[in-house]
Design an enzyme around this catalytic site. Sequence first.
Site, mmCIF file in Angstrom:
data_model
loop_
_atom_site.group_PDB
_atom_site.id
_atom_site.type_symbol
_atom_site.label_atom_id
_atom_site.label_comp_id
_atom_site.label_asym_id
_atom_site.label_seq_id
_atom_site.Cartn_x
_atom_site.Cartn_y
_atom_site.Cartn_z
ATOM 1 N N ASP A 150 0.805 -1.225 0.000
ATOM 2 C CA ASP A 150 0.000 0.000 0.000
ATOM 3 C C ASP A 150 0.834 1.269 0.000
ATOM 4 O O ASP A 150 0.512 2.231 -0.693
ATOM 5 C CB ASP A 150 -0.917 0.034 1.230
ATOM 6 N N GLU A 277 -11.756 6.213 4.824
ATOM 7 C CA GLU A 277 -11.995 6.226 3.375
ATOM 8 C C GLU A 277 -13.430 6.648 3.028
ATOM 9 O O GLU A 277 -14.164 5.957 2.319
ATOM 10 C CB GLU A 277 -11.677 4.853 2.796
ATOM 11 N N ASP A 293 -16.079 1.187 8.107
ATOM 12 C CA ASP A 293 -15.754 0.818 9.484
ATOM 13 C C ASP A 293 -14.858 -0.409 9.424
ATOM 14 O O ASP A 293 -15.322 -1.512 9.151
ATOM 15 C CB ASP A 293 -17.036 0.528 10.273
ATOM 16 N N ASP A 323 -20.944 -3.302 3.763
ATOM 17 C CA ASP A 323 -19.498 -3.518 3.822
ATOM 18 C C ASP A 323 -19.151 -4.942 3.383
ATOM 19 O O ASP A 323 -20.016 -5.743 3.058
ATOM 20 C CB ASP A 323 -18.990 -3.246 5.243
ATOM 21 N N ARG A 369 -13.931 -9.599 -2.231
ATOM 22 C CA ARG A 369 -14.219 -8.416 -3.035
ATOM 23 C C ARG A 369 -14.522 -8.839 -4.471
ATOM 24 O O ARG A 369 -13.729 -8.644 -5.390
ATOM 25 C CB ARG A 369 -13.040 -7.452 -2.970
ATOM 26 N N TYR A 403 -12.533 -1.504 -4.286
ATOM 27 C CA TYR A 403 -13.039 -0.261 -3.721
ATOM 28 C C TYR A 403 -14.145 0.297 -4.618
ATOM 29 O O TYR A 403 -14.205 0.040 -5.818
ATOM 30 C CB TYR A 403 -11.930 0.782 -3.618
#
EC number: 3.2.1.18
Length: 470
Positions: A150, A277, A293, A323, A369, A403
């Site tokens: 990152d 974010e 969160d 989420d 994801r 994201y």
Amino acid sequence: MNPNQKIITIGSASIVLTTIGLLLQITSLCSIWFSHYNQVTQPHEQACSNNTTNYYNETFVNVTNVQNNYTTIIEPSAPNVVHYSSGRDLCPVKGWAPLSKDNGIRIGSRGEVFVIREPFISCSISECRTFFLTQGALLNDKHSNGTVKDRSPFRTLMSCPMGVAPSPSNSRFESVAWSATACSDGPGWLTLGITGPDATAVAVLKYNGIITDTLKSWKGNIMRTQESECVCQDEFCYTLITDGPSNAQAFYKILKIRKGKIVSVKDVNATGFHFEECSCYPSGTDVECVCRDNWRGSNRPWIRFNSDLDYQIGYVCSGIFGDNPRPVDGIGSCNSPVNNGKGRYGVKGFSFRYGDGVWIGRTKSLESRSGFEMVWDANGWVSTDKDSNGVQDIIDNNNWSGYSGSFSIRWETTGRNCTVPCFWVEMIRGQPKEKTIWTSGSSIAFCGVNSDTTGWSWPDGALLPFDIDK
């Protein structure tokens, strides 16, 4: 007088007359020059004549009548500056229409395309741009090795026109950063890029590319920001900063910025809440943000604040959880995180509030994801049940997402008396889920429309591994 004397006398007279004539010419020229000089440099109190001269300004087609006696002085006029204003609600939305898709990973298998993560979109009055955090490397190149990390000194915020694959030939450098936000106030672009060591990171603010301010980490624990656009209204721009643990109580600030200078800072008292974010959009005269969160919640926290930085906080009430990872839909909560054993970690996301209702963007998978969908819950901002009133498919569950975040197109661009809500979805490819040496992503964007739409799957679509991975 003999002939020779006559010749000498006539010649002398001619020389004298010629000299006198030359002196008169010089005197006349000097007089004209001196008169002109005084007229240009000294103020005039007498009334101007009716002579009229038109001039053309290069910045705008602006023909002006300038009345004068002798000289027209051409001066550039200031551009017609338009700042984004407040007071507009979100436009009504029945569904979501595709706005752009860059196909960056597919194109990058044989083209010069940046290795990126955390792409987001932001629009000025005249254009929308994709912002992204590079790794200082190109796809299918040796420097792409290890780009799953990152934070590194090689990461920079860059931007390119929305909808194109980000490459060195079409991208603009914005900031040295491993966390960032950017937005336009109308006349100019604000960028905020965070870089440096985890314990002493610094945020560098720029306005139209010029450094205007800085902010140092105040808790010494990976100060970070939105990874999506900030919001500008009435000459001021607003963003949120987090500092502190990603898995425990952290600390939050709202920044109010004008032309790149921080003019006000508000600490958010949010014990038991975890904001990371945040995805923000203008809501009337306020700014509303829906966040991640990463500590305990599978439902998303929100914060709403006005231009004085007075704020309210809560959680999206709906039992349709936004989420990832998350439990199956159930009973939500308006004031506290919903855990059910799935609240830790998380992914950047967004929602749009419409009165008591809410559009929720989320992955299709409960655990990974992958996939993406938009869910409408007509009472989800105030009710904790799991009843949905419509779902639109964006990416099927067999393809990676990542994201996601919000952005908006303002009435100053569209001419409509409302703000168009839009969102983007990152599609992460490579490590840690696929057998490559790199991690990167492409993106797709949608905007809300009050007309017919369709659901489908618009995945990244790149065939992996690349040559560099074999």
